[in-house]
Each structure stands twice: as structure tokens, then as C-alpha cells.
Design an enzyme around this catalytic site. Structure first.
Site, PDB file in Angstrom:
ATOM      1  CD  GLU A  32      -2.485   1.211   2.769  1.00 33.97           C
ATOM      2  OE1 GLU A  32      -2.770   2.298   3.306  1.00 33.97           O
ATOM      3  OE2 GLU A  32      -2.790   0.101   3.267  1.00 33.97           O
TER       4      GLU A  32
ATOM      5  CD  GLU B 241      -3.028   7.472   5.717  1.00 31.19           C
ATOM      6  OE1 GLU B 241      -4.021   6.817   6.054  1.00 31.19           O
ATOM      7  OE2 GLU B 241      -1.861   7.157   6.029  1.00 31.19           O
TER       8      GLU B 241
END
Length: 286
Positions: A167, A172
Site C-alpha cells: 500500500e 493522509e
């Protein structure tokens, strides 16, 4: 805290994403930069790592509706990141050449009992790429419990189920922070706990209420994270360690979503809602 967030994300949600089974059929049309597999996976040709990249795919969100040849709405799931995802049109808007992904109080809990709903898009089954550069220009609104994210997952199950295919978290953002997190996750970092050999994430300072450009430059031997064109963190391929350290040799697709809540970001403050991520454009180069 970051590691715990990653493990929950993988264990509770990402394995629910339905894999796309590919036959490895290549189209007859190729460019000098990449081979296009199955009509939508752009695989950069060997030996181009040090050559100048050129634009191969983009969306400027200048149409009245979401371009469904490029994106689909992220469906709801059982993990922290996707438990509020919804196709409700109130979570989406296209206006003035920008995409608005919203986190809102659910206005109809009789139809859908969830207290909050959110918008997110992904290019799964429509566009994926292996190596190159991606940049996403966006503005992040702040709220307690807001967790906007831009990230990438493997298009195929080359190495098995999540997290074996890895990933890549381009960006974020949590709550009212003035930093973003940029991260890689894999079986190596999560299951084998090798999150410091090499370090698997970094942070970068931002002005969250301004438009910023988040991205990666992805090579066969490293992933370089960027903010506003500045290199902020590098995750290298390491020799002499478990092979699961580098699952990043396969096509990945894009996800952009306005998430809400979860143990990592904390409790949602409904008085802070609605909140939204405003996306100006997405560009991919090879």
C-alpha cells in the site's frame, strides 16, 4: 500509533476489496514510455527511470459529472477508513473545475442507519500504473475526526492477499494538523514488524486550508514522496531482507477519499461537519 492504524486498515477493510483477475493480455498499442496491459494498466518500460516523464493520464474534473471511464465511487466496507463511504450525491459535487468529496451527517438514517456518510473515488479496474509520477492538487478542510487520504493499492493479487501486495499512502491528514503522513505498508512492515528497516513513513508540513500538490515519484528501487514538488520522504528497496519488503513492482490504482473517524484519527465531532476535500486535478506521468 501509525503502525496500529495500518494494521487495522488492512485487517478490517482492504481484504474486502474484490480483486480484478487479469489474463496478462497486452494491447497492440504501446507508447515509447509504457506498455498498456488490458487496455488500462500503464506499465513503464524498462530503462526509462532516468528519462524525462510525460503526461499519460489525467483528470481535471471539468465535466458536469464524474468521469466513470476513470473513476468509481468507493463502496462502504467494514474497516475504519471505508465504513462511512456512500454513493449519496450529497457527498459529491463537481463545480468550477473541482471535485468536492464531503463528510456529512447522514440526513436519512431511516434509509441508511449510519450516523455519517462520506465520499470517495477510486480508479480500480479503470486505470492503474507501474512506475512514474503521480501528483494530486487539493485543499483539505479540517474537522475533528476528519481523515482525507490519497493512496494506492495493487491492481492484481501478484503476491497474495493484503498486505502482501503493499500500500502506498501519498497523503493522509488528521483533524486540524499542520502536517500530513506519507507512508508505505506491506507484509514486511505489518506482519514482520520491519517498519524501521528502512523507516516506512515520514511527515511533511502543510498549510491545510490552502491548495497543495501531493505526489510520489515511483522507481524500481525507491518511492520518493513529494509535497508541492519538494521531496519529503523516500522509501528505498533494500537488499538482503525478506522479499516482501518490495511488492512495488506491479501496477497500482488510485484512491482519493474523505474519510471520517477511527482509532487513529479519533472521535468525530458532528458540530464540525460538513467537511470536504476539494480536488483540483490528478496527473500521472511516465
Amino acid at each position: 500509533m501509525k503502525l496500529l492504524h495500518a494494521f487495522r486498515k488492512g485487517r478490517n477493510g482492504l481484504t474486502r476489496l474484490t480483486p480484478v483477475i487479469l489474463l496478462g493480455v497486452f494491447s497492440c498499442c504501446t507508447s515509447s514510455r509504457s506498455t498498456i496491459s488490458n487496455g488500462y494498466m500503464y506499465i513503464q518500460k524498462d530503462g526509462r527511470e532516468k528519462k524525462q516523464w510525460k503526461l499519460v493520464w489525467e483528470d481535471n474534473f471539468d465535466q458536469p459529472k464524474l468521469d466513470t471511464s476513470k473513476w468509481a465511487m468507493v463502496p462502504p466496507g467494514g474497516s475504519a477508513w471505508d465504513k462511512h463511504m456512500s454513493a449519496d450525491p450529497r457527498c459529491y459535487a463537481l463545480r468550477d473545475g473541482k471535485l468536492f468529496l464531503r463528510g456529512i451527517i447522514n440526513p436519512d438514517t431511516l434509509k441508511d442507519p449510519r450516523p455519517f456518510i462520506t465520499g470517495g473515488i477510486y480508479s480500480k479496474g479503470k486505470f492503474a500504473f507501474q512506475y512514474g509520477q503521480v501528483e494530486i492538487r487539493a485543499k483539505l478542510e479540517c474537522a475533528r475526526g476528519a481523515w482525507p487520504a490519497m493512496w494506492m493499492l495493487a491492481e492484481t493479487d501478484k503476491y497474495g492477499k493484503y498486505p502482501r501486495n503493499g500500500e502506498i499512502d501519498i497523503m493522509e491528514h488528521l483533524n486540524y494538523d499542520s502536517i500530513v503522513y506519507q507512508t508505505t505498508h506491506s507484509y514486511y512492515t505489518l506482519n514482520l514488524k520491519q517498519d524501521k528497516n528502512p523507516p516506512h513513513y515520514g511527515t511533511a508540513a502543510i498549510h491545510p486550508l490552502e491548495f497543495n500538490t501531493y505526489g510520489i515519484k515511483w522507481f524500481p528501487d525507491k518511492i520518493v514522496f513529494t509535497v508541492n514538488g519538494k521531496e519529503t520522504f523516500t522509501y528505498p528497496r533494500v537488499a538482503g531482507v525478506d522479499p516482501s519488503q518490495w511488492p512495488y513492482n506491479q501496477p497500482f490504482y488510485l484512491l482519493i477519499d474523505q474519510q471520517l473517524g477511527g482509532d487513529w484519527v479519533g472521535k468525530i465531532n458532528s458540530s464540525d461537519l460538513p467537511v470536504q476535500m476539494i480536488v483540483d486535478w490528478v496527473k500521472v506521468y511516465q
